[in-house]
Write a protein that holds these residues in place. Sequence first.
Motif, mmCIF file in Angstrom:
data_model
loop_
_atom_site.group_PDB
_atom_site.id
_atom_site.type_symbol
_atom_site.label_atom_id
_atom_site.label_comp_id
_atom_site.label_asym_id
_atom_site.label_seq_id
_atom_site.Cartn_x
_atom_site.Cartn_y
_atom_site.Cartn_z
ATOM 1 N N THR A 155 -10.571 10.841 -11.116
ATOM 2 C CA THR A 155 -9.017 11.162 -9.858
ATOM 3 C C THR A 155 -9.939 10.803 -8.919
ATOM 4 O O THR A 155 -10.977 10.979 -8.857
ATOM 5 N N TYR A 156 -9.453 9.875 -8.257
ATOM 6 C CA TYR A 156 -9.699 9.574 -7.156
ATOM 7 C C TYR A 156 -9.593 10.842 -5.863
ATOM 8 O O TYR A 156 -8.630 11.088 -5.743
ATOM 9 N N GLY A 157 -10.478 11.085 -5.199
ATOM 10 C CA GLY A 157 -10.986 11.907 -4.090
ATOM 11 C C GLY A 157 -10.822 11.235 -2.670
ATOM 12 O O GLY A 157 -10.083 9.968 -2.467
ATOM 13 N N VAL A 199 9.624 2.665 -0.701
ATOM 14 C CA VAL A 199 7.884 2.876 -0.502
ATOM 15 C C VAL A 199 7.076 3.553 0.775
ATOM 16 O O VAL A 199 6.370 3.171 0.393
ATOM 17 N N VAL A 200 7.608 4.282 1.633
ATOM 18 C CA VAL A 200 6.974 4.533 2.600
ATOM 19 C C VAL A 200 6.444 6.635 1.918
ATOM 20 O O VAL A 200 5.368 6.151 2.586
ATOM 21 N N GLU A 201 7.805 7.052 1.176
ATOM 22 C CA GLU A 201 6.771 7.831 0.652
ATOM 23 C C GLU A 201 6.173 7.440 -0.331
ATOM 24 O O GLU A 201 5.078 8.638 0.129
ATOM 25 N N ARG A 202 6.034 6.711 -1.077
ATOM 26 C CA ARG A 202 4.264 6.386 -1.837
ATOM 27 C C ARG A 202 3.666 6.410 -1.711
ATOM 28 O O ARG A 202 2.559 6.540 -1.645
ATOM 29 N N HIS A 203 3.860 4.944 -0.196
ATOM 30 C CA HIS A 203 2.097 5.128 0.432
ATOM 31 C C HIS A 203 2.157 6.269 1.147
ATOM 32 O O HIS A 203 0.373 6.351 0.666
ATOM 33 N N PHE A 204 2.353 7.283 1.935
ATOM 34 C CA PHE A 204 2.060 8.257 2.311
ATOM 35 C C PHE A 204 1.753 9.500 1.302
ATOM 36 O O PHE A 204 0.695 10.275 1.575
ATOM 37 N N LYS A 212 -2.598 12.004 -1.248
ATOM 38 C CA LYS A 212 -4.029 12.572 -2.390
ATOM 39 C C LYS A 212 -5.066 12.093 -1.868
ATOM 40 O O LYS A 212 -6.404 12.420 -2.506
ATOM 41 N N LYS A 213 -5.163 11.149 -1.247
ATOM 42 C CA LYS A 213 -6.729 10.498 -1.063
ATOM 43 C C LYS A 213 -7.304 10.927 0.000
ATOM 44 O O LYS A 213 -8.802 11.442 0.264
ATOM 45 N N TYR A 214 -6.581 11.178 1.700
ATOM 46 C CA TYR A 214 -7.086 11.879 2.415
ATOM 47 C C TYR A 214 -7.346 13.167 2.738
ATOM 48 O O TYR A 214 -7.526 13.985 4.245
#
Length: 600
Positions: free
Chosen positions: A130-132, A269-274, A279-281
């Motif tokens: 899993t990405y952190g 698209v904006v929702e998926r990006h953020f 999840k990552k930051y």
Amino acid sequence: MSEKADPAQKLYNTMRLWEFPDQYVVEPTDGSSEASCLAISRLDGSMSLIGSYLIVITDRECIGSYLGYPIFKITSMKVFPCDHSLKNSKEEQKKMESEFSSLLNVAERTPGLYFSYDVNITLSQSKSETYGLSCSAQRLHDLGDESKLLPLWRQADPRFLWNNYMLEVLIDNKLDPYLLPVMQGSILLNVPDFPASHAKYGTRMWRRGADSDGFVANFVETEQIIQLNGYTASFIQVRGSIPLLWDQIVDLTYKPKFEIVKLEEAPRVVERHFLDLRKKYGNVLAVDLVNKDGGEGRLCEKFGNAMQHIASDDVRYLHFDFHRICGHVHFERLSILYDQIEDFLIKNRYLLLNEKGEKVEEQVGVVRTNCIDCLDRTNVTQSMIARKMLEFQLRRLGVFSAEETISTHANFDESFKICYLGFPQNLCSYMDLAFSSDTFPSLQNSFSVWANHGDDISIQYSGTPALKGDFVRFGQRTVQGILNDGWNALMRYYLNNFRDGTKQDAIDLIQGHYIVSVSRSMTATTQKGGIEAIASFPLALSLIMTGFFFATMSLRRVRFDLWNLLFSIMWASMSLVIAAFVRANGRMFCNRPRLHQPRP
């Protein structure tokens, strides 16, 4: 008597279909080491086998070390064909192979490629994990020892792996000792330890906005790392194109129009990006630096509207009209922006490890900055934020008192202003600083990373160094800096219109971006025809200049013969008609990618 099948000629069970304007290419992907690709003409259905190519690193330069291991920069690459049987192929086949070869020759000159034989310079986990918080000292600290025992290519984050696609056949054949992860970006080492890596590739005008999954062009992760008296402090920022489906197709104008497509998909698209950023930051503050008016204004409006649907305690959006507030010289007015984001920076902190490597502080959020290119305005803004966070860290470590700032130390201040770093999609970067708390002049070499690194990233994306670099270097605009910006802007115009189409093809070929699913719904790529097939800007410019030349010569001879006036009008009219046609059909005369098709 029937012919027996050769058991060695095993059927391929997995294949890819590549779609090109004049042909389809079927590529076996089941690990068959001697497999050749099958080319099928879209004109007459004729078929032929095509060979493979090796891209070999032929020269390297050791630019420093990370964790005691040497880091190398690639200074030369060479493409070698793998199938000599193509020498006896048809002329059409040889032409196609020549086109492949020319694109790969462009790829040979790819700048900013780095690798290590011993350490993962992406600081990431294996593909299956899993990405952190990726590409950071914080993430490296959180990794377990087991993941560090994996083969180097499995430790590398595929987002940051420049040769990810090219390694697939070696991975299929389980050739781990041959799998060398290569990253693209910028590594400027003035101290013993410091890494960097790679992104989602593209050229300035041919990679804009986001895709349907929310992955944006020129996404850059930047990390500033400081080592002092056994402590390690780290701070991460990110940047990326406006996460809408939009294009800016070159058409010979200096600033092509922005085209927003599938506007109804913007919220998704904006929702998926953020969601991916969260999840990552962790928490995200999106700082939008584009103009409120003009062509940029429409993008700003749609981006802001889409952000209203996802704004929460975890995701904030802030617009700061950089050009209106700061103009082209008053960048000190970025203090207005800092006052608006200071609470977010204080709340979300930074990573701090003590002498034992224990986590004392943790960064739990990130600032995401964007302008249009995510290069120039973004560079200046991120350097300001990094500077402020560095002051927080130095106060925490006891180097600065509560009232001290970088500006109170002349040598320190001068050194920091020439520091900048950052990387393209899904590029990450690192600045690892080691210095003595009682000698600020020793920081000068360590901090020289920032401006040079910003130039490197700009060169990879736009073809020129970053604009406004004089402010990042010297803290003020200079006459020489303004002149340099003018020249670089002209070079960007030339490269965007007349060179980047081929470069984009080379990038996408090397990255495997033209793989499509085999399905009945697959549509044919638009092919050039009529005038478009022979449209050439150099030819058109030559005709225009020739017309004006003869028009001028005829005018000089009018006093001897009035017929020359008619000839002059005729030649001038021809030039004006051609010029008007070129202006009205600018896209036709630009160097566009053959493989990349703009969004409908």
